[in-house]
Design an enzyme around this catalytic site. Structure first.
Site, PDB file in Angstrom:
ATOM      1  N   TYR A 105       0.839  -1.197   0.000  1.00  0.00           N
ATOM      2  CA  TYR A 105       0.000   0.000   0.000  1.00  0.00           C
ATOM      3  C   TYR A 105       0.875   1.248   0.000  1.00  0.00           C
ATOM      4  O   TYR A 105       1.833   1.337   0.753  1.00  0.00           O
ATOM      5  CB  TYR A 105      -0.926   0.013   1.217  1.00  0.00           C
ATOM      6  CG  TYR A 105      -1.842  -1.181   1.255  1.00  0.00           C
ATOM      7  CD1 TYR A 105      -2.580  -1.532   0.131  1.00  0.00           C
ATOM      8  CD2 TYR A 105      -1.948  -1.967   2.391  1.00  0.00           C
ATOM      9  CE1 TYR A 105      -3.410  -2.632   0.137  1.00  0.00           C
ATOM     10  CE2 TYR A 105      -2.786  -3.071   2.411  1.00  0.00           C
ATOM     11  CZ  TYR A 105      -3.511  -3.402   1.284  1.00  0.00           C
ATOM     12  OH  TYR A 105      -4.325  -4.488   1.297  1.00  0.00           O
ATOM     13  N   HIS A 159      -6.059   2.539  -0.770  1.00  0.00           N
ATOM     14  CA  HIS A 159      -5.888   2.408   0.686  1.00  0.00           C
ATOM     15  C   HIS A 159      -5.826   3.764   1.374  1.00  0.00           C
ATOM     16  O   HIS A 159      -5.044   3.975   2.290  1.00  0.00           O
ATOM     17  CB  HIS A 159      -4.646   1.558   1.017  1.00  0.00           C
ATOM     18  CG  HIS A 159      -4.883   0.564   2.109  1.00  0.00           C
ATOM     19  ND1 HIS A 159      -4.631   0.826   3.425  1.00  0.00           N
ATOM     20  CD2 HIS A 159      -5.361  -0.702   2.066  1.00  0.00           C
ATOM     21  CE1 HIS A 159      -4.937  -0.238   4.153  1.00  0.00           C
ATOM     22  NE2 HIS A 159      -5.394  -1.174   3.362  1.00  0.00           N
TER      23      HIS A 159
HETATM   24 MG    MG Z   1      -8.761  -2.431   1.105  1.00  0.00          MG
END
Ligand code: MG
Length: 399
Positions: free
Chosen positions: A157, A207
């Site tokens: 992320y 995210h």
């Molecule tokens: Mg997610």
């Protein structure tokens, strides 16, 4: 004769990377019990205490067939409500009561909900890598296994980081550069799409790492690569920005894993501002509120994509699947790729073949737990590092 809740046991275990919390509801019928997911992996001690000290005294002696009433009363019994700890605790019992209802009826939970509308649920899996080429190879491997939906990330992320220039004395943390992330991800997604062609569905999860206006820019830029959905483009605190995002881009939007209050999903549904709801079922309080919101969303043409990573317990995955099989507005199910050990520890855990998640024929949630084996993999106290997210100048960011 009324069947009542005789005892309520919390089972904690860590067979893989995540601490899992599971509730076992024992009934006045010696052989009859139910299981539910109460996993809030980062604060599992708090959930265990909430269940044992607060929810258990409230639950003991109640009629197991009055599961709807249990959920509604449990949600307000603490007066203060809608927090992740208490929602997860309630979910453990709520799901276990659905499991018990199914066992009593000799039916899978999807039959109690209204009956199956599909034989299996389409799933998406997670491809990752350090370079666009590595991500592409990962996607191709999944396609070889029969998968038709693959989420593509590069470097985790927020991207791989490492290119950011930090000030002297910058503290330790999980660093990322939002602007570099946007550039790198667009290159990666373009490369993957070029190599794998148009038939495989690609997904991507921001995210919540971008400022709203950058998320809008990214959604516009990525539109040409025809994503199945773009996930968590905004943080829950910025959901008002969905209106602008929607107006600027036709990329399908998915949102909701951090939501725990109906006031968070209600305006997004009513405004038709997203395309996929993806709440974490235990985080919202269990199967009962998920059933409610699925039907509500269906009236607005919005589909579901329930959160299903490794920090959803296998019991939670079994619950997700029962909803998926029944829903008129099922979209897709996130799948965490269970290990062989998970199938041993959780007999009945659904199986994936050719990109479809299949149920078994057992009643209730169709899943059990080997408690002796679970005890051999105790939970661990860890201070998470990946959630200590920082921007290049060292300031805290949302993970
Ligand atoms: Mg997610």
């Amino acid at each position: 004769m009324t069947i009542t809740i005789r005892d309520l046991r919390v089972i904690t275990t860590k067979p893989g990377k995540s601490n899992l919390v599971i509730v076992k509801v024992l009934t006045s019928e010696p052989e009859l019990y139910g299981l539910g997911c109460a996993t809030f992996t980062q604060r599992w001690h708090a959930v265990v205490t909430a269940i044992e000290k607060h929810l258990k005294p409230f639950a003991l002696g109640r009629d197991v067939t009055r599961n709807e009433e249990f959920f509604r009363m449990a949600m307000v019994h603490s007066y203060w409500r809608n927090g992740p700890v208490l929602n997860n605790a309630i979910s453990g019992v709520d799901q276990a009561l659905w499991d018990i209802r199914g066992k009593l009826a000799g039916m899978p939970v999807c039959d109690l909900l209204g009956g199956r509308q599909r034989e299996a649920a389409n799933v998406y899996v997670h491809a990752d890598g350090e370079t666009p080429q590595e991500v592409t190879e990962s996607v191709l491997r999944y396609m070889d296994e029969g998968h038709r939906h693959v989420r593509v990330q590069m470097g985790g992320y927020g991207g791989a980081g490492g290119k950011d220039v930090r000030p002297e004395g910058a503290p330790a943390g999980s660093y990322y550069d939002p602007r570099a992330y946007c550039r790198d991800m667009l290159c990666m997604i373009e490369h993957v799409r070029k190599v794998v062609g148009d038939e495989v569905e690609l997904l991507h999860d921001i995210h919540e790492r971008l400022h709203p206006i950058h998320a809008i820019q990214f959604a516009k830029d990525v539109e040409q690569f025809r994503l199945f959905f773009l996930e968590d483009a905004l943080v829950p605190e910025d959901i008002e920005w969905f209106r602008q995002l929607r107006a600027q881009s036709a990329v399908p939007l998915a949102m909701g894993e951090l939501f725990n209050n109906p006031l968070e999903w209600q305006p997004l549904i009513e405004g038709r501002l997203i395309d996929f709801l993806r709440m974490h079922i235990s985080q919202m309080g269990g199967l009962t509120p998920a059933r409610d919101v699925a039907l509500f969303a269906n009236m607005y043409g919005i589909r579901t994509a329930w959160h299903g990573p490794g920090d959803t317990s296998p019991i939670g995955h079994a619950a997700n699947l029962q909803l998926d099989l029944w829903e008129p507005n099922f979209g897709i199910q996130e799948w965490y790729e269970a290990e062989d050990m998970d199938y041993e520890l959780f007999p009945g855990l659904p199986e994936v073949r050719n990109g479809y998640l299949y149920p078994n024929t057992l009643p209730g949630l169709g899943i059990d737990i080997d408690e002796d084996m679970a005890a051999r993999y105790p939970c661990e106290d860890v201070t998470e590092f990946w959630t200590q997210t920082r921007l290049p100048d060292g300031s805290p960011a949302r993970p």
